[in-house]
Design a protein around this motif. Structure first.
Motif, PDB file in Angstrom:
ATOM      1  N   HIS A 107       0.830  -1.200   0.000  1.00 19.78           N
ATOM      2  CA  HIS A 107       0.000   0.000   0.000  1.00 19.78           C
ATOM      3  C   HIS A 107       0.867   1.254   0.000  1.00 19.78           C
ATOM      4  N   ARG A 108       0.244   2.367  -0.342  1.00 18.24           N
ATOM      5  CA  ARG A 108       0.858   3.690  -0.282  1.00 18.24           C
ATOM      6  C   ARG A 108      -0.153   4.627   0.355  1.00 18.24           C
ATOM      7  N   VAL A 109       0.304   5.413   1.321  1.00 18.01           N
ATOM      8  CA  VAL A 109      -0.575   6.343   2.032  1.00 18.01           C
ATOM      9  C   VAL A 109      -0.089   7.766   1.774  1.00 18.01           C
ATOM     10  N   GLY A 110      -1.029   8.643   1.425  1.00 12.76           N
ATOM     11  CA  GLY A 110      -0.710  10.037   1.181  1.00 12.76           C
ATOM     12  C   GLY A 110      -1.727  10.942   1.850  1.00 12.76           C
ATOM     13  N   PRO A 111      -1.604  12.249   1.657  1.00 13.73           N
ATOM     14  CA  PRO A 111      -2.536  13.186   2.288  1.00 13.73           C
ATOM     15  C   PRO A 111      -3.951  13.024   1.741  1.00 13.73           C
ATOM     16  N   GLY A 112      -4.835  12.516   2.579  1.00 10.02           N
ATOM     17  CA  GLY A 112      -6.224  12.371   2.193  1.00 10.02           C
ATOM     18  C   GLY A 112      -6.549  11.118   1.425  1.00 10.02           C
ATOM     19  N   TYR A 113      -5.626  10.178   1.320  1.00 12.02           N
ATOM     20  CA  TYR A 113      -5.921   8.961   0.556  1.00 12.02           C
ATOM     21  C   TYR A 113      -4.991   7.823   0.970  1.00 12.02           C
ATOM     22  N   ALA A 114      -5.407   6.598   0.618  1.00 15.19           N
ATOM     23  CA  ALA A 114      -4.549   5.419   0.739  1.00 15.19           C
ATOM     24  C   ALA A 114      -4.850   4.499  -0.433  1.00 15.19           C
ATOM     25  N   CYS A 115      -3.802   3.993  -1.082  1.00 16.83           N
ATOM     26  CA  CYS A 115      -3.921   3.041  -2.192  1.00 16.83           C
ATOM     27  C   CYS A 115      -3.384   1.701  -1.709  1.00 16.83           C
ATOM     28  N   GLN A 116      -4.091   0.611  -2.028  1.00 15.74           N
ATOM     29  CA  GLN A 116      -3.673  -0.712  -1.589  1.00 15.74           C
ATOM     30  C   GLN A 116      -4.053  -1.750  -2.644  1.00 15.74           C
TER      31      GLN A 116
END
Length: 307
Positions: A107-116
């Motif tokens: 996964h990748r977590v950023g400002p206001g979102y997370a992708c997995q």
């Protein structure tokens, strides 16, 4: 459930949502969960579906996204097989990928979102999703387009190693549902399709046509040549049987109203003296597609207006 997804929030405009694609039938029935003013959850891999309602319940209590992730996975003996993304009411995001999820998983977590995602072509999938989401956000695209761009980028980077099958978008905002009775502003699913993300985008465009706010700059006054054109179009589509006079008489008004209600455009009726430009374009296209000798034409609408 081999899947890639994104959870995202834009508290500034009061919207939370999930976008997902998978080589799995009807992924939208399992992965996405969201509640306006509370947050959004994506539960996948060997999905523990209880993460959806339980995660929202914890968010409703005021826990942060990170606290919710920790609470859910620590209580789950099958945590090593789970994957989870959460965004909370304030736009804080967190994610978890269990150690036993099938490669590639992460996964990748950023400002206001997370992708997995899991069973992916590689880490480039979630990296591409994160970049695409941020670029779309920085361009000022609406939330649904940001999520579509993220899904497209993930697919272009290799996506699910097994292929494509289904995709879904769930977006909520306060009183965003039909008639303002619920928060479910956009809930679209493609359950089985060779190109589910592109089909999902087509449905998003239809949703915008039926439920998007009318653009005042696209309003067309009902007078003269415009009325004559509309009479011809309504006649061609079976809604009007009167003369082509260019006069906005009662018969023309009634035919136009019947067309707009029958085709589920009640959200775009903006008065008796104007017609929404997008609705007029739809009517033109409908007239072109009408089968010869048939009754009133119907468009490609799904889920518009009154059910």
């Amino acid at each position: 459930m081999a899947t890639f997804s994104i959870v995202a929030a834009d508290p500034r405009v009061g919207m939370w949502g999930v976008g997902v694609q998978s080589k799995f039938l009807a992924v939208g029935a399992v992965v996405p969960w969201a509640e306006a003013g509370v947050g959004a959850v994506a539960t996948q891999a060997w999905a523990n579906v209880s993460y959806g309602p339980e995660g929202l319940a914890l968010l409703r209590q005021g826990l942060s996204a990170e606290e919710v992730v920790d609470r859910l996975v620590q209580a789950d003996p099958g945590r090593d097989h789970r994957q989870l993304g959460v965004v909370d009411a304030h736009g804080r995001a967190a994610a978890y990928t269990g150690a036993a999820c099938l490669e590639w998983a992460g996964h990748r977590v950023g400002p206001g979102y997370a992708c997995q995602g899991n069973i992916l072509a590689g880490p480039a999938v979630v990296d591409a999703m994160a970049r695409a989401y941020e670029e779309a956000r920085d361009r000022g695209l609406p939330m649904e387009e940001r999520l579509i761009e993220a899904l497209r980028a993930g697919q272009a980077a290799g996506g699910d190693r097994r292929g494509q099958q289904s995709a879904a978008l769930l977006l909520v905002k306060p009183r965003g549902g039909y008639g303002g009775y619920t928060d479910r502003w956009l809930d679209l699913r493609v359950d089985d399709h060779p190109r589910p993300i592109e089909e999902l985008h087509r449905l998003v465009r239809l949703h915008r046509l039926y439920f998007g706010a009318p653009d005042p700059s696209r309003q067309v006054r009902l007078e003269g040549a415009v009325v004559e054109e509309i009479q011809r179009l309504l006649q061609a589509t079976g809604y009007y049987r009167g003369p082509i006079s260019g006069r906005l008489d009662d018969a023309t008004r009634q035919a136009l109203r019947t067309f707009q209600l029958n085709e589920n455009f009640e959200e775009r009726v903006v008065g008796d003296e104007v017609i929404d430009g997008d609705v007029l374009d739809y009517l033109r296209d409908l007239a072109r597609r009408r089968p010869a000798g048939g009754g009133p034409a119907t468009g490609s609408a799904v889920g518009g207006g009154a059910p």
